[in-house]
Enzyme design. Structure first.
Site, PDB file in Angstrom:
ATOM      1  N   CYS A   1      39.283  12.418  22.902  1.00  0.00           N
ATOM      2  CA  CYS A   1      40.229  13.537  22.978  1.00  0.00           C
ATOM      3  C   CYS A   1      40.447  14.127  21.583  1.00  0.00           C
ATOM      4  CB  CYS A   1      41.517  13.091  23.668  1.00  0.00           C
ATOM      5  SG  CYS A   1      42.513  14.475  24.298  1.00  0.00           S
TER       6      CYS A   1
ATOM      7  N   HIS B   1      40.024  10.051  28.826  1.00  0.00           N
ATOM      8  CA  HIS B   1      40.542   8.816  28.236  1.00  0.00           C
ATOM      9  C   HIS B   1      40.130   7.573  29.027  1.00  0.00           C
ATOM     10  CE1 HIS B   1      43.338  10.623  25.265  1.00  0.00           C
ATOM     11  NE2 HIS B   1      43.400  11.612  26.141  1.00  0.00           N
TER      12      HIS B   1
ATOM     13  N   GLU C   1      40.111   4.635  27.971  1.00  0.00           N
ATOM     14  CA  GLU C   1      40.980   3.518  27.569  1.00  0.00           C
ATOM     15  C   GLU C   1      42.213   3.372  28.449  1.00  0.00           C
ATOM     16  OE1 GLU C   1      42.646   6.999  25.126  1.00  0.00           O
ATOM     17  OE2 GLU C   1      40.739   6.365  26.007  1.00  0.00           O
TER      18      GLU C   1
END
Length: 223
Positions: free
Chosen positions: A87, A196, A198
């Protein structure tokens, strides 16, 4: 694996990234302040996480790309070090010249916060070895400037050299050129992507779709 996460003023995804890396590798990464002049020795991976570095003033990532630590991040990448930007981190990598192209305002001019589906375009890299080419997975998007842009020649080169890592598979909501969601450096050791992964590494927080990226990194015999 020893990883370092660079924190800029306005970064807000560093803890998410740290949890994902520790879950995959068993080793907690170190946090690195952007004002430091150099990286600590012995790092295998440097991560630029998501957020709104310097409030997204000028252009997203433009001010962060001038932070003191980025000179050593560039040198680390030049030596073949592994660098991941997610990002805002992707935006910073582009602004720093470590990846081609730029991230523009979303085509809708609206901030996007929702799941998307990504397709793996390049398997067998340090970041994608746990996926097969063509595999799809979910990842959250949370950005206002995720519209990947590059000139036609650069896009053709990325396609021809197999440097498109991920594409949007369900819908191209931000207007990114050729549905590109993530790109790789020519040596395959620098990756930038907008969504994302994660945030999907635990069933309790939505699923584990993002784990293969971090498992790929954990599986490396990084040098």
């Amino acid at each position: 694996m020893k990883a370092g996460i660079v924190v800029f003023p306005g970064t807000n995804r560093e803890r998410d990234m740290a949890l994902a890396l520790k879950r995959a590798t068993g080793v907690a990464p170190v946090m690195l302040w952007h004002g430091e002049a150099s990286l600590p020795p012995g790092l295998d991976l440097v991560v630029l996480p998501g957020g709104f570095s310097f409030g997204d003033y000028l252009r997203t990532g433009a001010m962060a790309a001038q932070s003191p630590i980025m000179r050593d991040v560039a040198a680390f990448a030049g030596r073949g070090g592994h660098v991941l930007g997610v990002c805002n981190g992707f935006q910073i990598l582009c602004e720093a010249g470590l990846l081609p192209g730029v991230l523009l305002r979303n085509a809708s001019l609206r901030f996007l916060s929702m799941d998307c589906v990504l397709r793996v375009e390049r398997a067998g890299t340090p970041f994608t070895s746990r996926w097969q080419k063509g595999a799809t997975f979910r990842a959250p998007m949370a950005h206002g400037d995720g519209n990947y842009f590059a000139d036609a020649g650069t896009l053709d080169r990325l396609e021809g050299e197999g440097l498109v890592a991920f594409r949007y598979a369900d819908a191209n909501r931000n207007g990114a050129a050729r549905d590109i969601a993530g790109v790789l450096s020519p040596n395959l050791r620098v990756l930038g992507l907008m969504p994302h992964p994660e945030n999907y590494v635990d069933p309790l927080t939505g699923g584990e779709d993002g784990m293969p990226l971090f498992e790929s990194l954990a599986a490396l015999a990084l040098t």
